[in-house]
Design a protein around this motif. Structure first.
Motif, mmCIF file in Angstrom:
data_model
loop_
_atom_site.group_PDB
_atom_site.id
_atom_site.type_symbol
_atom_site.label_atom_id
_atom_site.label_comp_id
_atom_site.label_asym_id
_atom_site.label_seq_id
_atom_site.Cartn_x
_atom_site.Cartn_y
_atom_site.Cartn_z
ATOM 1 N N ILE A 1 0.837 -1.203 0.000
ATOM 2 C CA ILE A 1 0.000 0.000 0.000
ATOM 3 C C ILE A 1 0.869 1.250 0.000
ATOM 4 C CG2 ILE A 1 -1.872 1.216 1.163
ATOM 5 C CD1 ILE A 1 -2.639 -1.500 0.025
ATOM 6 N N GLN A 2 2.030 1.164 0.645
ATOM 7 C CA GLN A 2 2.946 2.313 0.665
ATOM 8 C C GLN A 2 3.287 2.769 -0.749
ATOM 9 O OE1 GLN A 2 6.498 1.689 2.951
ATOM 10 N NE2 GLN A 2 5.424 1.233 4.845
ATOM 11 N N SER A 3 3.613 1.832 -1.617
ATOM 12 C CA SER A 3 4.003 2.194 -2.984
ATOM 13 C C SER A 3 2.836 2.847 -3.722
ATOM 14 C CB SER A 3 4.496 0.967 -3.743
ATOM 15 O OG SER A 3 3.477 -0.017 -3.834
ATOM 16 N N GLN A 4 1.618 2.380 -3.480
ATOM 17 C CA GLN A 4 0.442 2.983 -4.115
ATOM 18 C C GLN A 4 0.270 4.435 -3.677
ATOM 19 O OE1 GLN A 4 -3.106 0.612 -3.568
ATOM 20 N NE2 GLN A 4 -2.007 -1.295 -3.957
ATOM 21 N N ILE A 5 0.413 4.675 -2.382
ATOM 22 C CA ILE A 5 0.237 6.031 -1.849
ATOM 23 C C ILE A 5 1.350 6.950 -2.344
ATOM 24 C CG2 ILE A 5 0.143 7.429 0.247
ATOM 25 C CD1 ILE A 5 -2.367 5.754 -0.230
ATOM 26 N N LEU A 6 2.584 6.452 -2.384
ATOM 27 C CA LEU A 6 3.705 7.262 -2.870
ATOM 28 C C LEU A 6 3.513 7.634 -4.337
ATOM 29 C CD1 LEU A 6 6.751 5.430 -1.224
ATOM 30 C CD2 LEU A 6 5.861 7.687 -0.621
ATOM 31 N N ASN A 7 3.085 6.682 -5.133
ATOM 32 C CA ASN A 7 2.844 6.969 -6.555
ATOM 33 C C ASN A 7 1.687 7.942 -6.722
ATOM 34 O OD1 ASN A 7 4.921 5.317 -7.504
ATOM 35 N ND2 ASN A 7 3.633 3.505 -7.506
ATOM 36 N N LEU A 8 0.673 7.810 -5.874
ATOM 37 C CA LEU A 8 -0.455 8.750 -5.911
ATOM 38 C C LEU A 8 0.024 10.166 -5.599
ATOM 39 C CD1 LEU A 8 -3.488 9.515 -5.946
ATOM 40 C CD2 LEU A 8 -3.571 8.834 -3.518
ATOM 41 N N LEU A 9 0.860 10.316 -4.580
ATOM 42 C CA LEU A 9 1.365 11.640 -4.209
ATOM 43 C C LEU A 9 2.199 12.246 -5.337
ATOM 44 C CD1 LEU A 9 2.380 11.006 -0.468
ATOM 45 C CD2 LEU A 9 0.428 12.334 -1.300
ATOM 46 N N LYS A 10 3.006 11.438 -5.999
ATOM 47 C CA LYS A 10 3.816 11.941 -7.118
ATOM 48 C C LYS A 10 2.929 12.377 -8.281
ATOM 49 C CE LYS A 10 7.870 10.281 -8.062
ATOM 50 N NZ LYS A 10 8.998 9.409 -8.447
ATOM 51 N N LEU B 1 14.897 5.652 4.530
ATOM 52 C CA LEU B 1 15.644 6.288 3.441
ATOM 53 C C LEU B 1 15.202 5.798 2.063
ATOM 54 C CD1 LEU B 1 19.323 6.557 4.723
ATOM 55 C CD2 LEU B 1 17.905 8.417 3.908
ATOM 56 N N ALA B 2 14.724 4.561 1.975
ATOM 57 C CA ALA B 2 14.261 4.039 0.691
ATOM 58 C C ALA B 2 13.021 4.792 0.225
ATOM 59 C CB ALA B 2 13.972 2.550 0.805
ATOM 60 N N VAL B 3 12.116 5.095 1.148
ATOM 61 C CA VAL B 3 10.911 5.858 0.823
ATOM 62 C C VAL B 3 11.282 7.279 0.420
ATOM 63 C CG1 VAL B 3 8.807 6.865 1.804
ATOM 64 C CG2 VAL B 3 9.371 4.474 2.259
ATOM 65 N N ILE B 4 12.185 7.881 1.190
ATOM 66 C CA ILE B 4 12.618 9.251 0.917
ATOM 67 C C ILE B 4 13.277 9.352 -0.464
ATOM 68 C CG2 ILE B 4 14.383 10.931 1.588
ATOM 69 C CD1 ILE B 4 12.035 11.255 3.317
ATOM 70 N N GLU B 5 14.085 8.363 -0.810
ATOM 71 C CA GLU B 5 14.771 8.384 -2.102
ATOM 72 C C GLU B 5 13.768 8.372 -3.253
ATOM 73 O OE1 GLU B 5 18.187 5.852 -4.530
ATOM 74 O OE2 GLU B 5 17.020 4.875 -2.965
ATOM 75 N N HIS B 6 12.692 7.634 -3.093
ATOM 76 C CA HIS B 6 11.710 7.460 -4.164
ATOM 77 C C HIS B 6 10.989 8.762 -4.509
ATOM 78 C CE1 HIS B 6 8.801 5.379 -6.674
ATOM 79 N NE2 HIS B 6 7.818 5.948 -6.004
ATOM 80 N N ILE B 7 10.770 9.612 -3.508
ATOM 81 C CA ILE B 7 9.872 10.755 -3.731
ATOM 82 C C ILE B 7 10.563 12.110 -3.663
ATOM 83 C CG2 ILE B 7 9.162 11.126 -1.313
ATOM 84 C CD1 ILE B 7 6.256 11.371 -2.430
ATOM 85 N N SER B 8 11.774 12.199 -3.105
ATOM 86 C CA SER B 8 12.370 13.507 -2.793
ATOM 87 C C SER B 8 13.263 14.057 -3.896
ATOM 88 C CB SER B 8 13.174 13.423 -1.490
ATOM 89 O OG SER B 8 12.354 13.015 -0.420
ATOM 90 N N THR B 9 13.277 15.380 -3.983
ATOM 91 C CA THR B 9 14.222 16.104 -4.841
ATOM 92 C C THR B 9 15.506 16.383 -4.072
ATOM 93 O OG1 THR B 9 12.299 17.222 -5.803
ATOM 94 C CG2 THR B 9 14.471 18.087 -6.375
#
Length: 334
Positions: A197-206, A223-231
């Motif tokens: 579900i985390q990946s779904q929510i992260l992709n939704l936010l992007k 850090l893995a979550v942060i890497e996926h979404i952060s500039t």
């Protein structure tokens, strides 16, 4: 993307007073939750704020949202210092600053339906005379937000207990978008959810960020979550920022010993690579946040500590490479 700075945090401090006594209370000290941090976030970008539990990440977000009044410092949003605004002006500014909370179970009113929760910000600002919307407009906007967040319209009259954790977080995301904000403060929005579900929510936010040109302060301890979404990523430890760098730079070459330790703890999918990696195990205790620090905040746990420099001197956040800042005497003299 624009290079306009949307949020500028300057020397932000938040200390929570500690009292003793029952009938007669006296102040005996303070918890130093944030100790003078500085960072900026540009329009349409995402700053990831990472660090272990209790380092001051959530307190930072709540200070920006003015849920906590800072002890000192400035929070400049669109040219205005939020800390000095009147109640009415602050309410107007909050239309452009919304929060997604960590716990999707506690952040929703169990007595309100999903539709009422999502439309509540619009209803409040309509009553205040700050939004010119009819009931039909609010209903239409609520349906639109539900669909954008991945919720079917027929969920409108359901209560929070009838949803899964991921669906509840989608309700929280839809509510945060209700007033067309420019800045979203996402306080560990996926930490309470299953990995799938985390990946779904992260992709939704992007996707929402790209569609609505949103700017994010994204808080996490993964850090893995942060890497996926952060500039850009800012690493926080005991109320101070110890390193800030573009995401790729921080992952390729972390500079601060604390960042290196965090980086070494991120699991790698390939077991052969994982076996060869050297894990950095930190020893020592985290200093008590009710004590004022006179030396490096990481001194008691740092494997590279230099007593002559680090014990009695606080390293400033200094640019070591272009756009890469760290607070460590390994890279410069006090």
């Amino acid at each position: 993307m624009e290079n306009t700075v949307l949020l500028d945090v300057r020397n932000l401090k938040k200390h929570f007073p500690v009292y003793e006594g029952i009938l007669i209370k006296r102040r005996t000290g303070a918890i130093h939750a944030i100790n003078g941090i500085n960072f900026t976030i540009k329009k349409s970008e995402t700053l990831g704020l990472v660090g272990e539990s209790g380092c001051g990440k959530s307190t930072t977000a709540r200070c920006i949202a003015q849920l906590y009044k800072p002890t000192d410092g400035q929070i400049i949003f669109k040219g205005n210092d939020l800390c000095t605004l009147s109640r009415e002006d602050l309410l107007r500014s909050r239309m452009n600053i919304q929060m997604i909370f960590q716990d999707p179970y506690a952040s929703l009113n169990p007595r309100m339906t999903a539709g009422a929760i999502i439309s509540e910000p619009m209803v409040i600002y309509k009553k205040r005379g700050m939004l010119d919307l009819t009931k039909k407009d609010i209903l239409s906007r609520t349906y639109e937000l539900m669909e954008k967040a991945g919720l079917a319209r027929y969920y409108y009259n359901r209560y929070p207990h009838e949803f899964s954790g991921g669906q509840r977080q989608r309700i929280g995301i839809a509510r945060a978008l209700a007033l067309h904000p420019g800045l979203i403060l996402a306080d560990e929005p996926v930490s309470a959810l299953d990995v799938s579900i985390q990946s779904q929510i992260l992709n939704l936010l992007k996707d929402l960020q790209e569609e609505f040109e949103l700017t994010f302060l994204f808080i996490a301890h993964d850090l893995a979550v942060i890497e996926h979404i952060s500039t850009t990523i800012a690493v926080m430890y005991l109320g101070v920022i110890v390193e800030i760098a573009p995401t790729d730079d921080l992952y390729k070459e972390p500079l601060h010993p604390y960042t290196k330790a965090l980086h070494s703890a991120v699991p790698v999918p390939d077991p052969e690579i994982e076996k060869k990696r050297k894990r950095i195990i930190l020893t020592g205790d985290v200093p008590s946040p009710d004590k004022e620090q006179h030396g490096c905040y990481f001194y008691s746990r740092c494997p590279n500590a230099m007593p002559a420099k680090c014990k009695d001197n606080i390293p400033p956040l200094k640019e070591i490479k272009k756009g890469h800042y760290t607070a460590c005497f390994l890279y410069f003299d006090p």
